[in-house]
Design an enzyme around this catalytic site. Structure first.
Site, PDB file in Angstrom:
ATOM      1  N   ASP A  33      27.060  44.270   4.825  1.00 54.61           N
ATOM      2  CA  ASP A  33      27.558  44.237   3.444  1.00 54.61           C
ATOM      3  C   ASP A  33      26.840  45.324   2.650  1.00 54.61           C
ATOM      4  O   ASP A  33      25.629  45.508   2.798  1.00 54.61           O
ATOM      5  CB  ASP A  33      27.290  42.852   2.826  1.00 54.61           C
ATOM      6  N   LEU A  35      26.581  45.286  -0.534  1.00 59.57           N
ATOM      7  CA  LEU A  35      26.099  44.606  -1.746  1.00 59.57           C
ATOM      8  C   LEU A  35      26.735  45.175  -3.022  1.00 59.57           C
ATOM      9  O   LEU A  35      26.163  45.047  -4.104  1.00 59.57           O
ATOM     10  CB  LEU A  35      24.558  44.640  -1.825  1.00 59.57           C
ATOM     11  N   ILE A  53      31.352  49.665   5.402  1.00 57.64           N
ATOM     12  CA  ILE A  53      32.328  49.781   6.500  1.00 57.64           C
ATOM     13  C   ILE A  53      32.933  51.183   6.580  1.00 57.64           C
ATOM     14  O   ILE A  53      33.566  51.522   7.564  1.00 57.64           O
ATOM     15  CB  ILE A  53      33.470  48.733   6.411  1.00 57.64           C
ATOM     16  N   THR A 118      45.899  38.037   1.626  1.00 56.97           N
ATOM     17  CA  THR A 118      46.054  37.370   0.334  1.00 56.97           C
ATOM     18  C   THR A 118      47.491  36.990   0.027  1.00 56.97           C
ATOM     19  O   THR A 118      48.439  37.637   0.512  1.00 56.97           O
ATOM     20  CB  THR A 118      45.573  38.317  -0.782  1.00 56.97           C
ATOM     21  N   TYR A 142      46.201  46.137  -5.327  1.00 60.50           N
ATOM     22  CA  TYR A 142      45.347  45.289  -4.487  1.00 60.50           C
ATOM     23  C   TYR A 142      46.164  44.653  -3.355  1.00 60.50           C
ATOM     24  O   TYR A 142      45.815  44.758  -2.164  1.00 60.50           O
ATOM     25  CB  TYR A 142      44.678  44.199  -5.343  1.00 60.50           C
ATOM     26  N   LYS A 146      46.187  45.244   0.908  1.00 60.12           N
ATOM     27  CA  LYS A 146      46.025  44.185   1.921  1.00 60.12           C
ATOM     28  C   LYS A 146      47.209  44.193   2.896  1.00 60.12           C
ATOM     29  O   LYS A 146      47.045  43.983   4.099  1.00 60.12           O
ATOM     30  CB  LYS A 146      45.891  42.821   1.230  1.00 60.12           C
ATOM     31  N   LEU A 191      39.542  32.501 -12.855  1.00 57.39           N
ATOM     32  CA  LEU A 191      39.802  31.504 -13.890  1.00 57.39           C
ATOM     33  C   LEU A 191      38.776  30.357 -13.893  1.00 57.39           C
ATOM     34  O   LEU A 191      38.191  30.053 -14.932  1.00 57.39           O
ATOM     35  CB  LEU A 191      41.229  30.954 -13.712  1.00 57.39           C
ATOM     36  N   ARG A 222      49.062  28.753  -9.833  1.00 55.34           N
ATOM     37  CA  ARG A 222      48.379  29.185  -8.621  1.00 55.34           C
ATOM     38  C   ARG A 222      48.066  27.972  -7.741  1.00 55.34           C
ATOM     39  O   ARG A 222      47.927  26.845  -8.232  1.00 55.34           O
ATOM     40  CB  ARG A 222      47.046  29.885  -8.957  1.00 55.34           C
TER      41      ARG A 222
HETATM   42  N1  LIG Z   1      38.561  35.146  -4.005  1.00 51.58           N
HETATM   43  C1  LIG Z   1      39.852  34.917  -3.755  1.00 51.58           C
HETATM   44  O1  LIG Z   1      40.476  34.077  -4.412  1.00 51.58           O
HETATM   45  C2  LIG Z   1      40.550  35.661  -2.658  1.00 51.58           C
HETATM   46  C3  LIG Z   1      41.899  35.353  -2.410  1.00 51.58           C
HETATM   47  C4  LIG Z   1      42.589  36.055  -1.416  1.00 51.58           C
HETATM   48  C5  LIG Z   1      41.934  36.994  -0.633  1.00 51.58           C
HETATM   49  N2  LIG Z   1      40.624  37.267  -0.880  1.00 51.58           N
HETATM   50  C6  LIG Z   1      39.967  38.250  -0.017  1.00 51.58           C
HETATM   51  O2  LIG Z   1      38.843  37.628   0.605  1.00 51.58           O
HETATM   52  C7  LIG Z   1      37.791  38.551   0.805  1.00 51.58           C
HETATM   53  C8  LIG Z   1      36.517  38.008   0.199  1.00 51.58           C
HETATM   54  O3  LIG Z   1      36.725  37.730  -1.186  1.00 51.58           O
HETATM   55  P1  LIG Z   1      35.538  37.180  -2.096  1.00 51.58           P
HETATM   56  O4  LIG Z   1      36.136  36.417  -3.213  1.00 51.58           O
HETATM   57  O5  LIG Z   1      34.510  36.542  -1.245  1.00 51.58           O
HETATM   58  O6  LIG Z   1      35.006  38.560  -2.699  1.00 51.58           O
HETATM   59  P2  LIG Z   1      33.503  39.100  -2.864  1.00 51.58           P
HETATM   60  O7  LIG Z   1      33.579  40.307  -3.727  1.00 51.58           O
HETATM   61  O8  LIG Z   1      32.605  37.990  -3.292  1.00 51.58           O
HETATM   62  O9  LIG Z   1      33.131  39.509  -1.372  1.00 51.58           O
HETATM   63  C9  LIG Z   1      33.433  40.764  -0.824  1.00 51.58           C
HETATM   64  C10 LIG Z   1      32.166  41.296  -0.177  1.00 51.58           C
HETATM   65  O10 LIG Z   1      32.442  42.535   0.454  1.00 51.58           O
HETATM   66  C11 LIG Z   1      31.392  43.447   0.175  1.00 51.58           C
HETATM   67  N3  LIG Z   1      31.958  44.795   0.309  1.00 51.58           N
HETATM   68  C12 LIG Z   1      32.924  45.365  -0.452  1.00 51.58           C
HETATM   69  N4  LIG Z   1      33.190  46.593   0.005  1.00 51.58           N
HETATM   70  C13 LIG Z   1      32.390  46.819   1.076  1.00 51.58           C
HETATM   71  C14 LIG Z   1      32.199  47.904   1.966  1.00 51.58           C
HETATM   72  N5  LIG Z   1      32.885  49.040   1.827  1.00 51.58           N
HETATM   73  N6  LIG Z   1      31.302  47.774   2.953  1.00 51.58           N
HETATM   74  C15 LIG Z   1      30.567  46.641   3.083  1.00 51.58           C
HETATM   75  N7  LIG Z   1      30.689  45.587   2.275  1.00 51.58           N
HETATM   76  C16 LIG Z   1      31.596  45.670   1.278  1.00 51.58           C
HETATM   77  C17 LIG Z   1      30.928  43.083  -1.225  1.00 51.58           C
HETATM   78  O11 LIG Z   1      29.616  43.512  -1.508  1.00 51.58           O
HETATM   79  C18 LIG Z   1      31.048  41.559  -1.197  1.00 51.58           C
HETATM   80  O12 LIG Z   1      29.861  40.956  -0.732  1.00 51.58           O
HETATM   81  C19 LIG Z   1      38.259  39.863   0.185  1.00 51.58           C
HETATM   82  O13 LIG Z   1      38.755  40.687   1.207  1.00 51.58           O
HETATM   83  C20 LIG Z   1      39.380  39.433  -0.750  1.00 51.58           C
HETATM   84  O14 LIG Z   1      40.325  40.453  -0.919  1.00 51.58           O
HETATM   85  C21 LIG Z   1      39.918  36.629  -1.874  1.00 51.58           C
HETATM   86  O1  LIG Z   2      40.197  34.466 -18.110  1.00 51.51           O
HETATM   87  C1  LIG Z   2      41.201  34.257 -17.429  1.00 51.51           C
HETATM   88  C2  LIG Z   2      41.250  34.539 -16.037  1.00 51.51           C
HETATM   89  C3  LIG Z   2      42.423  34.303 -15.356  1.00 51.51           C
HETATM   90  N1  LIG Z   2      43.508  33.816 -16.001  1.00 51.51           N
HETATM   91  C4  LIG Z   2      44.748  33.553 -15.244  1.00 51.51           C
HETATM   92  O2  LIG Z   2      44.454  32.629 -14.221  1.00 51.51           O
HETATM   93  C5  LIG Z   2      45.262  32.880 -13.079  1.00 51.51           C
HETATM   94  C6  LIG Z   2      44.355  33.045 -11.858  1.00 51.51           C
HETATM   95  O3  LIG Z   2      43.617  34.252 -12.039  1.00 51.51           O
HETATM   96  P1  LIG Z   2      42.345  34.630 -11.133  1.00 51.51           P
HETATM   97  O4  LIG Z   2      41.431  33.474 -11.044  1.00 51.51           O
HETATM   98  O5  LIG Z   2      41.801  35.911 -11.681  1.00 51.51           O
HETATM   99  O6  LIG Z   2      42.964  34.847  -9.686  1.00 51.51           O
HETATM  100  P2  LIG Z   2      44.173  35.775  -9.215  1.00 51.51           P
HETATM  101  O7  LIG Z   2      44.387  36.938 -10.097  1.00 51.51           O
HETATM  102  O8  LIG Z   2      45.357  34.863  -8.985  1.00 51.51           O
HETATM  103  O9  LIG Z   2      43.636  36.373  -7.850  1.00 51.51           O
HETATM  104  C7  LIG Z   2      42.872  35.650  -6.894  1.00 51.51           C
HETATM  105  O10 LIG Z   2      43.747  35.049  -5.991  1.00 51.51           O
HETATM  106  C8  LIG Z   2      44.551  35.964  -5.253  1.00 51.51           C
HETATM  107  C9  LIG Z   2      45.440  35.159  -4.323  1.00 51.51           C
HETATM  108  O11 LIG Z   2      46.363  34.407  -5.055  1.00 51.51           O
HETATM  109  C10 LIG Z   2      43.645  36.888  -4.469  1.00 51.51           C
HETATM  110  O12 LIG Z   2      44.398  37.811  -3.777  1.00 51.51           O
HETATM  111  C11 LIG Z   2      42.678  37.624  -5.379  1.00 51.51           C
HETATM  112  O13 LIG Z   2      41.768  38.375  -4.602  1.00 51.51           O
HETATM  113  C12 LIG Z   2      41.919  36.612  -6.191  1.00 51.51           C
HETATM  114  O14 LIG Z   2      41.108  37.310  -7.129  1.00 51.51           O
HETATM  115  C13 LIG Z   2      46.065  34.152 -13.382  1.00 51.51           C
HETATM  116  O15 LIG Z   2      47.329  33.763 -13.843  1.00 51.51           O
HETATM  117  C14 LIG Z   2      45.306  34.788 -14.551  1.00 51.51           C
HETATM  118  O16 LIG Z   2      46.112  35.520 -15.427  1.00 51.51           O
HETATM  119  C15 LIG Z   2      43.485  33.536 -17.354  1.00 51.51           C
HETATM  120  O17 LIG Z   2      44.469  33.101 -17.941  1.00 51.51           O
HETATM  121  N2  LIG Z   2      42.325  33.769 -18.022  1.00 51.51           N
END
Ligand SMILES: NC(=O)c1ccc[n+]([C@@H]2O[C@H](COP(=O)([O-])OP(=O)(O)OC[C@H]3O[C@@H](n4cnc5c(N)ncnc54)[C@H](O)[C@@H]3O)[C@@H](O)[C@H]2O)c1
Ligand SMILES: O=c1ccn([C@@H]2O[C@H](COP(=O)(O)OP(=O)(O)O[C@H]3O[C@H](CO)[C@@H](O)[C@H](O)[C@H]3O)[C@@H](O)[C@H]2O)c(=O)[nH]1
Length: 333
Positions: A33, A35, A53, A118, A142, A146, A191, A222
């Protein structure tokens, strides 16, 4: 001997929770990572290498020095809204980074990958719940990055024998039920943690982005899925990859499949706010603002395929539990 799993992005939210599940299942995770958004202290009980990466020499060194059996790839930038403002940042990290990683895997004969995809690949689909075979028409860069990586994995599987599973997470939520880990994005854009910051007084109010969507209360819907359930799905996906019969893979043909991960139940932004008020007992201020660019109106999963093929099913489906675990991690309950 325990299998070694390279985990790029393992210091992030979902990655760090998955490390716990991998350890519990008897794997040896090795985190890579940079970081940029993760936290080294979120890597509990696993080896950690700081690096990127996109660093080809580092990847070569890593695959040479460690007997890696599979890669569980979380490393990416994740905010849809930011990707609209700065798409090249996302193409560089998410697409070029993944290309570099997959190339290194092919060079070093590592064939198995689980990839974080995603719900954003489906774009603004009017179908709900969403099944895996629906058209992939992302409405933000984004989601596009993916889907590009998924296509790369599918094509590399066909040409070079890669065996890959893309897990299409819906909205990751909650925190480790034992309170060891939680969501620490900085700046936070998601959110539920933002709503809880409003409840704890760390911010003055929460803003609802858009109240004129074609949904039951005008706000986006969502499908929130507990991070521990996502973590478990990675273990199930790895098991699926390790039970693929390599002898049946003819020539250079590999394997590629994609699975939705969600509860199949959608909650509007207003419903999430109400759930947070109920769980915390705090009546915080809620503002209404313009839509955020790149937000689809509704994203709800049909995760039947993951149930039947991977044997996965969510164990913490209630939104109130996800909110309560996140609240507990913030030290508030
Ligand atoms: N959080 C969500 O709701 C959600 C939903 C759908 C998909 N995802 C996907 O899941 C994965 C993890 O999401 P998360 O919420 O844990 O995000 P996060 O930002 O907490 O984790 C991503 C990690 O990747 C590391 N990273 C980024 N670019 C890098 C690079 N070039 N080399 C090495 N490390 C790198 C960051 O430092 C971080 O620790 C992501 O690929 C994201 O797109 C997240
Ligand atoms: O202050 C805020 C933050 C978010 N939202 C809304 O809440 C919903 C959820 O938003 P958020 O929690 O930011 O998640 P998403 O934008 O839906 O995206 C998340 O979920 C996706 C899958 O559905 C992943 O691909 C993304 O990486 C992850 O960040 C959306 O309608 C936003 O517009 C608000 O109204 N107010």
């Amino acid at each position: 001997m325990a299998k070694t799993i390279l985990v790029p992005g393992g210091a992030g939210f979902i990655g760090s929770h998955t490390l716990l599940a991998l350890k519990a299942a008897g794997y040896t995770p090795l985190v890579l990572d940079n970081l940029s958004n993760g936290h080294q202290d979120a890597v509990l009980d696993a080896n950690f290498i700081e690096g990127d990466i996109r660093d080809e020499a580092l990847l070569d060194q890593l695959f040479e020095n460690h007997a890696i059996d599979a890669v569980v790839h979380f490393a990416a930038f994740i905010e849809a809204g930011e990707s609209v403002r700065d798409p090249m940042k996302f193409y560089d990290n998410n697409v070029a980074g993944s290309l570099n990683l997959v190339r290194a895997m092919v060079r070093h004969g590592v064939r198995k990958m689980v990839f974080s995809s995603t719900a954003a690949v489906y774009g603004d689909s009017t179908d709900a719940p969403l099944t895996e075979d629906l058209p992939k028409v992302p409405i933000n860069p984004y989601g596009q990055t993916k889907w590009a990586v998924e296509c790369m994995l599918r094509d590399t599987a066909a040409a070079d024998g890669l065996q890959a599973i893309a897990l299409r997470y819906f909205n990751a939520a909650g925190a480790d039920p034992e309170g060891r880990l939680g969501e620490r994005h900085d700046p936070e854009t998601h959110l539920i943690p933002l709503v809880l910051q409003a409840a704890s007084g760390q911010r003055d109010a929460i803003s609802i982005f858009g109240t004129d969507y074609d949904t039951r209360d005008g706000t986006c819907i969502r499908d929130y899925i507990h991070v521990a359930d996502l973590a478990d799905a990675h273990v199930k996906a790895l098991e699926h990859l390790f039970t693929q019969d390599d002898s049946k893979v003819r020539g250079r043909r590999g394997f590629y499949d994609a699975f939705n991960l969600g509860n199949g139940q959608g909650f509007s932004v207003r419903e999430v706010v109400d759930a947070a008020k109920q769980v915390t007992g705090v009546d915080f201020t809620v503002k209404e603002e313009e839509r955020r660019p790149g937000d689809p109106a509704v994203l709800v999963a049909n995760a039947e395929k993951a149930r039947t093929t991977l044997g996965w099913s969510p164990s913490i489906p209630a939104l109130e539990d996800m909110v309560a675990h996140a609240w507990n991690f913030m030290g508030q309950s």
